[in-house]
Structure formats: structure tokens, C-alpha cells
Design an enzyme around this catalytic site. Structure first.
Site, mmCIF file in Angstrom:
data_model
loop_
_atom_site.group_PDB
_atom_site.id
_atom_site.type_symbol
_atom_site.label_atom_id
_atom_site.label_comp_id
_atom_site.label_asym_id
_atom_site.label_seq_id
_atom_site.Cartn_x
_atom_site.Cartn_y
_atom_site.Cartn_z
ATOM 1 N N GLN A 1 18.856 1.422 9.951
ATOM 2 C CA GLN A 1 19.697 2.572 10.289
ATOM 3 C C GLN A 1 20.129 3.349 9.043
ATOM 4 O OE1 GLN A 1 20.550 4.127 13.007
ATOM 5 N NE2 GLN A 1 22.014 5.462 11.962
ATOM 6 N N GLY B 1 18.620 -6.157 3.334
ATOM 7 C CA GLY B 1 18.373 -5.253 4.462
ATOM 8 C C GLY B 1 16.963 -5.459 5.021
ATOM 9 N N HIS B 2 15.967 -5.563 4.112
ATOM 10 C CA HIS B 2 14.598 -5.807 4.572
ATOM 11 C C HIS B 2 14.503 -7.163 5.259
ATOM 12 C CE1 HIS B 2 13.677 -3.068 1.011
ATOM 13 N NE2 HIS B 2 13.104 -2.440 2.014
#
Ligand code: PAF
Length: 285
Positions: A147, A35-36
Site C-alpha cells: 500500500q 515490507g517485502h
């Protein structure tokens, strides 16, 4: 060559001054995952330079045990940032960000009251304070957030608007494991059995989404559907399930055609996980 790192305000500012053109900022608490790296990738594609930060911010933890359990892996994180094309990593110690005598905090009011704010008193005050400091220190043109932390994104956007920070907040989609579990640094703390139980969050969200897509507009029914799914998993201990207006974060009774944030927080053992979907899907710009 290793990625350039700064640990002090002075070295960060000196390195920032060398950058001409646009700068994208990716703030993190380390323990990096896909995600990062998706945030870095997007920042890389939209800016001349990318600054990432690694700082496990003590002021956003309301629970000392949670702070102590937060995973750290600086050497690996630096390697991943280097491979992702980050130009500069700011990785300060706590006393660099909060030296002795520190007493200034940034607070966003109403939007920090429900959801995570209700369960983690003081959390968002810590987040907005550290993010405001990082904005001042790195002067980015764009800042990238996931998100998955939907309320955090909404609160930071509010702060940026209210405090006239001259930058764009860029929200990137949640990155998921093949079984739907949202990527999170906290997933590392799950035992094998807990990891098997954890996709129940996504399954609950999908039950609400499917009902919405069939035309269900009662938030009470959507919440009950999610609780029913979660109740089937003995390891899941629910903090909240919510169906709220995506912008104000106020809990809804009847859904209209306004974007809706369906979110939940669930403890699996000692690990507290959060996740969300927006309805209609991708409705929140
Ligand atoms: O989302 C996070 O990792 C943190 O809340 C942030 C934005 C880096 C602030 O400490």
C-alpha cells in the site's frame, strides 16, 4: 539448500510449468526489507507456490542518477527469500527483459497523470510494462503489492481490469519502523541526520488523519496542516502533498464519505520518499 533461481525466460517458464496448484507472485526490485517479507508471508499463506522477482527495472526510472543510486544486494535478497519460503526467484538481467529491438509498452492513461506521474514522467509506463511482462511470464493467481506505493497499486489494478489479466491484485498494509517511517529500499540511502528527519512524512500524514477524525472535511485545510508539519523540518523539501479520491486519484476540494487517499512525496537530501494513508483508515478494499 539455496532457493531456486531463474535468470532466463526459458528457465523461468520451465520451472513455472512444474508448479501445480495456485501461484502467488511478489515482484520486487530487490534491496529487500520487512515490507517485502510481509508480502512474501501473505503470498505464502494464500498459495501453493510463491514466485518472487528481483529486477531493477530501468524503464521506470526517469532519472539516471536515481537508477544508479538504487541499492542492490542480490546475495542477501536471495537468502531472505529463501528464509521467507519463496519457491522460485526470477532475477533477469536487463537484456533478458528488454532485448535489442524491444518496442512494446503498456500505458494506463488518466490515473498515471497526477501525483507520482506528474513528478516522474514515464515512470508508470515502465512499471505497467514490466509488471505485465512478469504476469505473462509467471502466470500467477495472485500478485502482491504494498500500500505504500498507493498510486502504483491503483494503476496496476486498473491495468489488470482493463487487460483482463486472470489474477487477483492483493494489497498489503505499509510496514513501518517504530518511529512511523514507512519501510523503503531508499531509506538505506539516508545519512544519520536525514534518517532522523524522515519520520516527518508520517507525522504530516498523522496530522491530516487526526484532523479528519475530528471531523475536518476541507482538503485545503488538510493539505495546509501537512505542509505546516513538513515546514518544521529543515531537511524536508516537498514535491507534493495531496488529498485525492482513493479510486480515481483526482484531487478533492471537499471530502465526502468516499475513501480518500492522503499522500505526499518529500525529498530528504538526494532521497525522494513517498508515503500515504487512506481515510477513513483501512477504507480501501
Ligand atoms: O514496487 C516496485 O518495487 C516496482 O515498481 C515493481 C512493482 C517491482 C515493478 O518494477
Amino acid at each position: 539448500m539455496a532457493v531456486e533461481t531463474a535468470e532466463t525466460i526459458e528457465t523461468l517458464r520451465a520451472a513455472r510449468q512444474q508448479m501445480s496448484g495456485s501461484v502467488g507472485l511478489v515482484p520486487t526490485m530487490g534491496a529487500l526489507h520487512e515490507g517485502h517479507l510481509a508480502l512474501v508471508q501473505q503470498a505464502r499463506s494464500e498459495n501453493d507456490h510463491v514466485i518472487a522477482t528481483i529486477f531493477v527495472n530501468p524503464t521506470q526510472f526517469n532519472d539516471a542518477a536515481d537508477f544508479a543510486a538504487y541499492p542492490h544486494d542480490l546475495a542477501h535478497d536471495l537468502e531472505l527469500f529463501e528464509r521467507g519460503g519463496v519457491d522460485l526467484v526470477f532475477a533477469p538481467m536487463p537484456d533478458v527483459m528488454y532485448p535489442s529491438g524491444y518496442q512494446t509498452y503498456v500505458t494506463v492513461e488518466q490515473m498515471t497523470q497526477p501525483l507520482e506521474g506528474a513528478h516522474r514522467p514515464g515512470h508508470f509506463r515502465g512499471v505497467t510494462t514490466v509488471v505485465a511482462k512478469l504476469f505473462n511470464l509467471t502466470q500467477p493467481h495472485r500478485a502482491y503489492f504494498g500500500q505504500k506505493d498507493a498510486q502504483q497499486v491503483a494503476v496496476i489494478q486498473r491495468m489488470v481490469d482493463d487487460m483482463n489479466f486472470p489474477l487477483a491484485v492483493v494489497v498489503c498494509p505499509t510496514v513501518r519502523e517504530p518511529d512511523g517511517l514507512a519501510m523503503s529500499s531508499r531509506n538505506r540511502n539516508l545519512t544519520r541526520a536525514q534518517r532522523q528527519a524522515a519520520p516527518v512524512l508520517y507525522q504530516a500524514l498523522m496530522a491530516a488523519q487526526a484532523a479528519y477524525q475530528r471531523g475536518e472535511r476541507s482538503s485545503k485545510i488538510l493539505r495546509r496542516l501537512m505542509r505546516d508539519v513538513l515546514a518544521q523540518e529543515p531537511l524536508a523539501d516537498v514535491d507534493y502533498v495531496s488529498v485525492a479520491d482513493a479510486r480515481s486519484l483526482e484531487e478533492l476540494t471537499q471530502l465526502t464519505d468516499q475513501p480518500v487517499l492522503v499522500s505526499l512525496a518529500v525529498r530528504i537530501g538526494q532521497t525522494r520518499l513517498i508515503d500515504n494513508v487512506l481515510l477513513p483508515a483501512q477504507s480501501y478494499a
